[in-house]
Design a protein around this motif. Structure first.
Motif, mmCIF file in Angstrom:
data_model
loop_
_atom_site.group_PDB
_atom_site.id
_atom_site.type_symbol
_atom_site.label_atom_id
_atom_site.label_comp_id
_atom_site.label_asym_id
_atom_site.label_seq_id
_atom_site.Cartn_x
_atom_site.Cartn_y
_atom_site.Cartn_z
ATOM 1 N N TYR A 27 0.818 -1.214 0.000
ATOM 2 C CA TYR A 27 0.000 0.000 0.000
ATOM 3 C C TYR A 27 0.856 1.270 0.000
ATOM 4 C CZ TYR A 27 -4.089 -2.870 0.142
ATOM 5 O OH TYR A 27 -5.052 -3.788 -0.213
ATOM 6 N N GLN A 28 2.046 1.201 0.557
ATOM 7 C CA GLN A 28 2.956 2.333 0.450
ATOM 8 C C GLN A 28 3.412 2.504 -0.994
ATOM 9 O OE1 GLN A 28 5.834 1.118 3.458
ATOM 10 N NE2 GLN A 28 5.143 2.743 4.834
ATOM 11 N N SER A 29 3.754 1.420 -1.627
ATOM 12 C CA SER A 29 4.312 1.466 -2.974
ATOM 13 C C SER A 29 3.257 1.720 -4.051
ATOM 14 C CB SER A 29 5.038 0.147 -3.244
ATOM 15 O OG SER A 29 5.516 0.103 -4.549
ATOM 16 N N TYR A 30 2.172 0.960 -4.048
ATOM 17 C CA TYR A 30 1.165 1.070 -5.105
ATOM 18 C C TYR A 30 0.194 2.234 -4.890
ATOM 19 C CZ TYR A 30 2.127 -3.067 -7.909
ATOM 20 O OH TYR A 30 2.697 -3.976 -8.763
ATOM 21 N N CYS A 31 -0.105 2.560 -3.642
ATOM 22 C CA CYS A 31 -1.161 3.539 -3.355
ATOM 23 C C CYS A 31 -0.637 4.825 -2.723
ATOM 24 C CB CYS A 31 -2.203 2.909 -2.437
ATOM 25 S SG CYS A 31 -2.917 1.402 -3.133
ATOM 26 N N ASN A 32 0.660 4.921 -2.565
ATOM 27 C CA ASN A 32 1.290 6.117 -2.003
ATOM 28 C C ASN A 32 0.717 6.475 -0.630
ATOM 29 O OD1 ASN A 32 3.271 8.072 -2.153
ATOM 30 N ND2 ASN A 32 1.914 9.585 -3.070
ATOM 31 N N MET A 33 0.397 5.452 0.148
ATOM 32 C CA MET A 33 -0.087 5.665 1.513
ATOM 33 C C MET A 33 1.106 5.625 2.457
ATOM 34 S SD MET A 33 -3.551 3.393 1.483
ATOM 35 C CE MET A 33 -4.603 4.457 2.454
ATOM 36 N N ARG A 34 0.927 6.247 3.619
ATOM 37 C CA ARG A 34 2.005 6.216 4.597
ATOM 38 C C ARG A 34 1.449 5.825 5.957
ATOM 39 N NH1 ARG A 34 2.490 10.828 7.690
ATOM 40 N NH2 ARG A 34 1.016 12.474 7.166
ATOM 41 N N VAL A 35 2.305 5.243 6.777
ATOM 42 C CA VAL A 35 1.912 4.846 8.126
ATOM 43 C C VAL A 35 1.781 6.115 8.965
ATOM 44 C CG1 VAL A 35 2.605 3.591 10.211
ATOM 45 C CG2 VAL A 35 3.030 2.586 7.947
ATOM 46 N N ILE A 36 0.615 6.285 9.584
ATOM 47 C CA ILE A 36 0.412 7.459 10.443
ATOM 48 C C ILE A 36 0.251 7.065 11.915
ATOM 49 C CG2 ILE A 36 -0.536 8.890 8.604
ATOM 50 C CD1 ILE A 36 -3.352 8.349 9.864
ATOM 51 N N HIS A 37 0.087 5.771 12.180
ATOM 52 C CA HIS A 37 -0.050 5.297 13.560
ATOM 53 C C HIS A 37 0.242 3.800 13.570
ATOM 54 C CE1 HIS A 37 -1.746 4.662 17.569
ATOM 55 N NE2 HIS A 37 -2.463 3.691 17.048
ATOM 56 N N GLN A 38 0.891 3.335 14.628
ATOM 57 C CA GLN A 38 1.152 1.901 14.773
ATOM 58 C C GLN A 38 1.170 1.575 16.258
ATOM 59 O OE1 GLN A 38 4.389 0.450 12.413
ATOM 60 N NE2 GLN A 38 4.435 -1.514 13.430
ATOM 61 N N ARG A 39 0.543 0.466 16.610
ATOM 62 C CA ARG A 39 0.553 0.032 18.006
ATOM 63 C C ARG A 39 0.413 -1.480 18.067
ATOM 64 N NH1 ARG A 39 -4.701 1.670 17.153
ATOM 65 N NH2 ARG A 39 -6.327 0.288 17.920
ATOM 66 N N LYS A 40 0.780 -2.026 19.215
ATOM 67 C CA LYS A 40 0.627 -3.460 19.452
ATOM 68 C C LYS A 40 -0.256 -3.649 20.665
ATOM 69 C CE LYS A 40 5.024 -4.787 17.527
ATOM 70 N NZ LYS A 40 6.112 -5.713 17.538
ATOM 71 N N ASN A 41 -1.095 -4.676 20.592
ATOM 72 C CA ASN A 41 -1.823 -5.099 21.782
ATOM 73 C C ASN A 41 -1.409 -6.533 22.065
ATOM 74 O OD1 ASN A 41 -3.438 -6.859 20.197
ATOM 75 N ND2 ASN A 41 -5.057 -5.327 19.958
ATOM 76 N N GLU A 42 -2.113 -7.214 22.928
ATOM 77 C CA GLU A 42 -1.684 -8.570 23.294
ATOM 78 C C GLU A 42 -1.782 -9.579 22.146
ATOM 79 O OE1 GLU A 42 -5.530 -10.246 25.614
ATOM 80 O OE2 GLU A 42 -4.595 -8.431 26.455
ATOM 81 N N HIS A 43 -2.578 -9.283 21.122
ATOM 82 C CA HIS A 43 -2.777 -10.238 20.032
ATOM 83 C C HIS A 43 -2.279 -9.756 18.678
ATOM 84 C CE1 HIS A 43 -5.255 -12.582 22.741
ATOM 85 N NE2 HIS A 43 -5.972 -11.500 22.998
ATOM 86 N N ASP A 44 -2.373 -8.475 18.414
ATOM 87 C CA ASP A 44 -2.150 -7.958 17.069
ATOM 88 C C ASP A 44 -1.227 -6.748 17.061
ATOM 89 O OD1 ASP A 44 -4.178 -9.676 15.913
ATOM 90 O OD2 ASP A 44 -5.691 -8.274 16.647
#
Length: 144
Positions: A27-44
């Protein structure tokens, strides 16, 4: 009872994916989207992606731990991205063909569909790139 509630607004689409890093890169490469938030919980691990300038309008959420999506040959469910020209549709299709992920070669259909091609992401989701629809770049007003 009339409550005068405002209509809901679509703000995000969220998908569980099998290989989070591959899908983020796609999605970064084909759609020019960028990560604006990232987090981890106990499962994902949860990642929010957005187009530059649209961070407060519409985001795409990818979550780890999902199964590979097996799309039917007859299925047409997809995510749709508008591009600025027919040439850009052709460029996406050429690149996807080289990357072995082109599923719908460029095709022209009557309004309001326009000119489009389809690509499959690393998790099996179909992604359409279109020009000439009544949405996004190249938009033409929708006729009733």
């Amino acid at each position: 009872m009339n409550t005068h509630l405002k209509s809901p607004s679509l703000t995000h689409i969220a998908l569980h994916v099998q290989n989070l890093e591959e899908c983020i890169a796609f999605y970064q490469s084909y759609c020019n989207m960028r990560v604006i938030h990232q987090r981890k919980n106990e499962h994902d691990t949860i990642v929010w992606l957005a187009e530059s300038g649209r961070e407060a309008e519409m985001i795409f959420v990818l979550m780890s731990g999902g199964p590979f999506r097996q799309s039917s040959d007859q299925g047409y469910g997809h995510l749709g991205f508008a591009v600025a020209s027919r040439k850009q549709v052709d460029e996406v299709a050429d690149r996807a063909k080289q990357d072995n992920c082109l599923i719908w070669p460029p095709k022209e259909e009557p309004y309001p569909v326009g000119y489009y091609c389809g690509v499959v992401d690393p998790n099996g989701n179909y992604v359409e790139f279109s020009y000439g629809q009544p949405l996004g770049p190249g938009a033409k007003p929708l006729k009733s």
